[in-house]
Design an enzyme around this catalytic site. Structure first.
Site, PDB file in Angstrom:
ATOM      1  N   GLU A  60       0.640  -0.941  -0.276  1.00 29.96           N
ATOM      2  CA  GLU A  60      -0.131  -0.060   0.170  1.00 29.96           C
ATOM      3  C   GLU A  60       1.035   1.268  -0.311  1.00 29.96           C
ATOM      4  O   GLU A  60       0.741   2.595  -0.391  1.00 29.96           O
ATOM      5  CB  GLU A  60      -0.840   0.338   1.561  1.00 29.96           C
ATOM      6  CG  GLU A  60      -2.350  -0.859   1.215  1.00 29.96           C
ATOM      7  CD  GLU A  60      -2.017  -2.499   1.412  1.00 29.96           C
ATOM      8  OE1 GLU A  60      -2.174  -3.266   0.541  1.00 29.96           O
ATOM      9  OE2 GLU A  60      -0.604  -2.793   1.452  1.00 29.96           O
ATOM     10  N   HIS A 129     -11.078  -6.334   8.303  1.00 31.38           N
ATOM     11  CA  HIS A 129     -11.658  -6.181   7.462  1.00 31.38           C
ATOM     12  C   HIS A 129     -12.710  -5.416   6.599  1.00 31.38           C
ATOM     13  O   HIS A 129     -13.881  -5.456   6.090  1.00 31.38           O
ATOM     14  CB  HIS A 129     -12.250  -7.635   6.123  1.00 31.38           C
ATOM     15  CG  HIS A 129     -10.408  -8.659   5.469  1.00 31.38           C
ATOM     16  ND1 HIS A 129      -9.897  -8.763   6.424  1.00 31.38           N
ATOM     17  CD2 HIS A 129     -10.340  -8.231   4.552  1.00 31.38           C
ATOM     18  CE1 HIS A 129      -9.717  -9.856   5.930  1.00 31.38           C
ATOM     19  NE2 HIS A 129      -9.477  -9.690   4.450  1.00 31.38           N
TER      20      HIS A 129
END
Length: 339
Positions: A60, A129
């Protein structure tokens, strides 16, 4: 006017912007060939080629850094972080570089980067998540932060994000992607939302940055929400029969202070509603601003309804969410508060 899910509306916005502007690109983990883990970029690589729609490694920090490098060299990248929980390895790039480049360069460079990321729970994704981390990003000067609640706004806001010369963190509530549930667990299927799809114009259009939407006009109390919680507020107000003025912020930074102030001064009672944990959530900022601007109009203490201050529960996520019953209870408390 076609009916679209939020996934379809977001895909359509990127499709039209890529057709309209050759500097727009889309990339991220599984974004290219696979079309994204939720299918938001499905078909775009086939249409625009692997140089404009492509996969990135599981890194990321590199995704954000690459997007910034592309942006300062004249492109408008749309980078996807696969889940909002995954953004933190790239947080330093967002905070230290992306948000500051316009100011550090005395406006020599801009950073027209859009970072899309699914947020919130509703899919039993567990602690890694399911986060709603919007408050982290509203504290960083130089960023725009958005979270739509319906397909029409999703397309229009994403268009505005891509066209913006400032970096945008674009949160997409997963519960709104296809067919969300807004009631309480164990209730019949009639509690499922009728807003899974919505009318969305085929042509390119934008929703202005920093403008809230009054999704339900009322006189008795104000509810300020965004994302999934807009629908929870609507469901609670309808069942309780409260004449609630419900505001969908749509953009969190910059948010529509005037709309918030006008509504609270009209109703005299206010609830702030979000899925993220209570302590230091974005609702605290809203409450502080309302206290400063509307103190003499308030007829009761401002109420917060939020997620719990606990690590995200996997098996019990529907107890974690601010559901319809919790919101109705808070509305009753507000309405019964002595003047």
């Amino acid at each position: 006017m076609p009916s679209m899910s939020m996934i379809q509306a977001l895909n359509n916005a990127m499709d039209l912007k890529m057709k309209d502007d050759p500097t727009v690109t889309a990339f991220g983990e599984d974004v290219g060939y696979f079309g994204g883990v939720f299918g938001v970029t499905k078909g775009l690589q086939e249409k625009y080629g692997s140089e404009r729609v492509f996969d990135a490694p599981i890194n990321e920090g590199a995704i954000v850094a690459m997007a910034m490098g592309m942006a300062v060299n004249g492109m408008r990248p749309v980078a996807e972080i696969q889940f909002a929980d995954y953004v933190f390895p790239g947080f330093d790039q967002i905070l230290s570089e992306l948000s500051r480049i316009r100011y550090r360069s005395a406006n020599q460079y801009t950073a027209p980067v859009t970072i899309r990321t699914p947020c919130g729970g509703g899919i039993y994704g567990g602690q890694t998540h399911s986060m709603s981390p919007e408050a982290f990003f509203t504290h960083i000067p130089g960023l725009v932060v958005m979270m739509p609640s319906n397909p029409y706004d999703a397309k229009g806001l994403l268009t505005s994000a891509i066209e913006s010369d400032d970096p945008v963190i674009f949160f997409e509530p997963k519960r709104l992607y296809n067919g969300p549930f807004f009631g309480d667990p164990g209730q019949p299927s009639s509690s499922w939302s009728s807003h899974a799809k919505g009318d969305v114009p085929e042509d390119l259009y934008s929703v202005p940055i920093g403008k809230a939407e009054t999704v339900r006009a009322g006189q008795e109390l104000t509810v300020i929400a965004y994302g999934t919680m807009v629908h929870v507020a609507l469901a609670a107000a309808e069942e309780l029969g409260v004449d609630a003025d419900i505001l969908d912020l749509r953009t969190l930074i910059p948010y529509d202070v005037e709309a918030v102030t006008t509504s609270v001064q009209k109703t005299g009672r206010c609830m702030v509603l979000h899925e993220a944990p209570r302590t230091s959530g974005f609702g605290a900022e809203l409450i502080s601003q309302i206290q400063e601007d509307c103190f003499y109009s308030l007829e009761a203490p401002i109420v917060r309804v939020t997620g719990w201050d606990t690590p995200y529960p996997h098996a019990h996520e529907w107890s974690y969410f601010p559901g319809k019953s919790r919101v109705m209870k808070a509305m009753k408390t507000l309405m019964e508060a002595p003047q």
